[in-house]
Design an enzyme around this catalytic site. Structure first.
Site, PDB file in Angstrom:
ATOM      1  N   ASP A 189       0.847  -1.188   0.000  1.00 29.37           N
ATOM      2  CA  ASP A 189       0.000   0.000   0.000  1.00 29.37           C
ATOM      3  C   ASP A 189       0.884   1.239   0.000  1.00 29.37           C
ATOM      4  OD1 ASP A 189      -2.250  -1.586   0.043  1.00 29.37           O
ATOM      5  OD2 ASP A 189      -2.593  -1.385   2.199  1.00 29.37           O
ATOM      6  N   ASP A 232       0.537   4.000   1.543  1.00 29.45           N
ATOM      7  CA  ASP A 232       0.555   4.798   2.772  1.00 29.45           C
ATOM      8  C   ASP A 232       1.294   4.110   3.922  1.00 29.45           C
ATOM      9  OD1 ASP A 232      -1.222   2.776   3.253  1.00 29.45           O
ATOM     10  OD2 ASP A 232      -2.971   4.074   3.571  1.00 29.45           O
ATOM     11  N   TRP A 280     -13.490  -1.780  -0.571  1.00 28.79           N
ATOM     12  CA  TRP A 280     -12.508  -1.996   0.495  1.00 28.79           C
ATOM     13  C   TRP A 280     -12.747  -3.338   1.212  1.00 28.79           C
ATOM     14  CZ3 TRP A 280     -12.919  -2.814   5.711  1.00 28.79           C
ATOM     15  CH2 TRP A 280     -11.727  -2.712   6.454  1.00 28.79           C
ATOM     16  N   GLU A 316      -9.934  -8.862   0.212  1.00 29.10           N
ATOM     17  CA  GLU A 316      -8.961  -9.505  -0.694  1.00 29.10           C
ATOM     18  C   GLU A 316      -7.760 -10.067   0.058  1.00 29.10           C
ATOM     19  OE1 GLU A 316      -7.345  -5.437  -0.177  1.00 29.10           O
ATOM     20  OE2 GLU A 316      -9.349  -6.253  -0.507  1.00 29.10           O
ATOM     21  N   ASP A 317      -7.338  -9.412   1.155  1.00 31.93           N
ATOM     22  CA  ASP A 317      -6.195  -9.910   1.929  1.00 31.93           C
ATOM     23  C   ASP A 317      -6.502 -11.279   2.541  1.00 31.93           C
ATOM     24  OD1 ASP A 317      -4.841  -7.553   1.398  1.00 31.93           O
ATOM     25  OD2 ASP A 317      -5.613  -6.555   3.180  1.00 31.93           O
ATOM     26  N   MET A 365       1.643   4.374   9.243  1.00 32.75           N
ATOM     27  CA  MET A 365       0.663   4.642   8.199  1.00 32.75           C
ATOM     28  C   MET A 365       0.420   6.146   8.114  1.00 32.75           C
ATOM     29  SD  MET A 365      -3.329   3.436   7.906  1.00 32.75           S
ATOM     30  CE  MET A 365      -3.000   1.851   7.161  1.00 32.75           C
ATOM     31  N   HIS A 380      -5.299   9.261   6.784  1.00 35.16           N
ATOM     32  CA  HIS A 380      -6.109   9.842   5.719  1.00 35.16           C
ATOM     33  C   HIS A 380      -7.540   9.333   5.866  1.00 35.16           C
ATOM     34  CE1 HIS A 380      -6.328   6.009   3.467  1.00 35.16           C
ATOM     35  NE2 HIS A 380      -5.135   5.798   3.992  1.00 35.16           N
ATOM     36  N   ARG A 411     -10.987   7.693   4.254  1.00 33.98           N
ATOM     37  CA  ARG A 411     -11.210   6.652   3.249  1.00 33.98           C
ATOM     38  C   ARG A 411     -11.546   7.295   1.912  1.00 33.98           C
ATOM     39  NH1 ARG A 411     -14.463   1.954   5.389  1.00 33.98           N
ATOM     40  NH2 ARG A 411     -12.362   1.444   6.108  1.00 33.98           N
TER      41      ARG A 411
END
Length: 373
Positions: free
Chosen positions: A224, A226, A286, A289-290, A316, A319, A321
């Site tokens: 990712d 971030d 969101w 998938e992980d 991280m 931020h 979403r």
């Protein structure tokens, strides 16, 4: 009387023997003396030829054109000039290219690592400054060590959309880290075109496919944009088992949220990736998938390896979403059927369209159309 005569004869013979030995000794001494004298004479003559200035022995510099060479005779150079000639030739010889050098493999653990790092996000980042501070990074975000052969060829895949400020921080921190880790790496930012629902896992599949078109990568880091590691000993490479690299995030109080968690930053070798048919393409929005990827790995008998909680720390960038990345309402149902869907949903069913490929000084940006749900 006969006894006295015998003694006299014995004494006479001894005297003759002594005289003979003395003569032999004198003869040997004379021979060595003459040879030594001849050597000394030669030495003195050589010294005179080097240091004396008579016209007959002096070497006068020739400022005119050189005389024509005598056929069959090689031109003789002064002793001092002969000694210096190899050094001159060495100075003029061009430096060998990296291909000409026989480089050894880089060590398993890089000696350039410094350990814990301070990671802050309160100072704006200018990418021109980052490129200037990383002169060895080639166009497109490519780097490989110059003094050794990297242990692995690593493609770093970043799913992306409208996160330019986060990307600046990522590049600012990661390029120095990856270089100290002595990796042969490339940075690929896979940008989803348009405003349809975001599909992280499909973008990761696209990154895998596009990176292999450019180089024979053998390891893939899926990160990712971030997440920044806080310790350069957390090496971005592949291991004998799939590797979860972001194990200790500040977002979760520097703890693993649950044992099956495989989100954030992970690494898979090409063999491991293909064994699970890559990642699912049907997780729009969101989440989910992980866990699907974890189920794929577990179903193939693989286990997750991780660094220690201290070395695996990362920060991280806070931020809100993103729009068009709302939680996927179908994620739990899809996770429950991973074993049935993974054979047909993955790299073997990937479809997309490349819209634009841009080579920036610090990264390669590939904008793609991945379709809609």
């Amino acid at each position: 009387m006969p006894a006295d005569s015998a003694n006299f004869n014995l004494l006479h013979r001894i005297c003759k023997l002594v005289v003979l030995l003395c003569f032999l000794h004198i003869s040997v001494t004379v021979v060595f003396y003459v040879r030594n004298l001849d050597t000394r004479f030669t030495f003195v003559q050589n010294q005179q030829s080097h240091h004396s200035t008579p016209q007959v022995f002096q070497k006068v510099p020739n400022t005119g054109p050189p005389p024509p060479p005598v056929p069959g005779k090689e031109e003789e150079k002064p002793v001092e000039e002969k000694k210096q000639q190899p050094e001159k030739e060495k100075e003029k010889a061009p430096d060998p290219t990296p291909e000409e050098k026989k480089l050894e493999k880089c060590p398993e653990t890089s000696p350039l690592l410094v350990g814990p790092l301070r990671v802050e996000f309160n100072t704006p980042v200018n990418l021109e400054d980052v490129a200037r501070d990383n002169p060895n990074v080639q166009k497109g975000g490519r780097f490989k060590p110059s003094n050794c052969v990297a242990q692995q060829k690593v493609a770093i895949i970043i799913p992306f959309r409208k996160r330019d400020e986060h990307l600046k921080y990522w590049l600012y921190y990661l390029h120095p880290i990856l270089q100290r880790q002595q990796l042969d790496y490339g940075i690929y930012v896979i940008n989803q075109e348009g405003d349809s629902i975001f599909n992280r896992a499909k973008l990761l599949n696209v990154g895998y496919a596009e990176a292999l078109k450019e180089y024979d990568y053998e390891c893939f880091i899926f990160s990712d944009v971030d997440l920044i590691p806080m310790d350069d000993r957390n090496t971005y490479k592949c291991y004998s088992q799939p590797r979860h690299l972001s194990v200790s995030m500040d977002k979760f109080g520097f703890r693993l949220p649950y044992n099956q968690y495989f989100g954030g930053v992970s690494s898979l070798s090409k063999e491991q990736y293909l064994k699970i048919n890559g990642f699912p393409n049907n997780y729009w929005g969101w989440g989910g998938e992980d866990d699907d990827i974890y189920n794929r790995l577990a179903s193939k008998g693989m286990s997750i390896s991780r660094p220690t909680g201290e070395i695996g720390k990362c920060r991280m960038i806070r931020h809100n979403r993103d729009k068009k990345n709302e939680p996927n309402p179908q994620r739990f149902s899809r996770i429950a059927h991973t074993r049935e869907t993974m054979r047909t949903d993955g790299i073997n069913s990937l479809s997309y369209k490349v819209v634009l490929v841009e080579k920036f000084p610090l990264f390669t940006k590939i904008t793609v159309d991945v379709g809609t749900p």
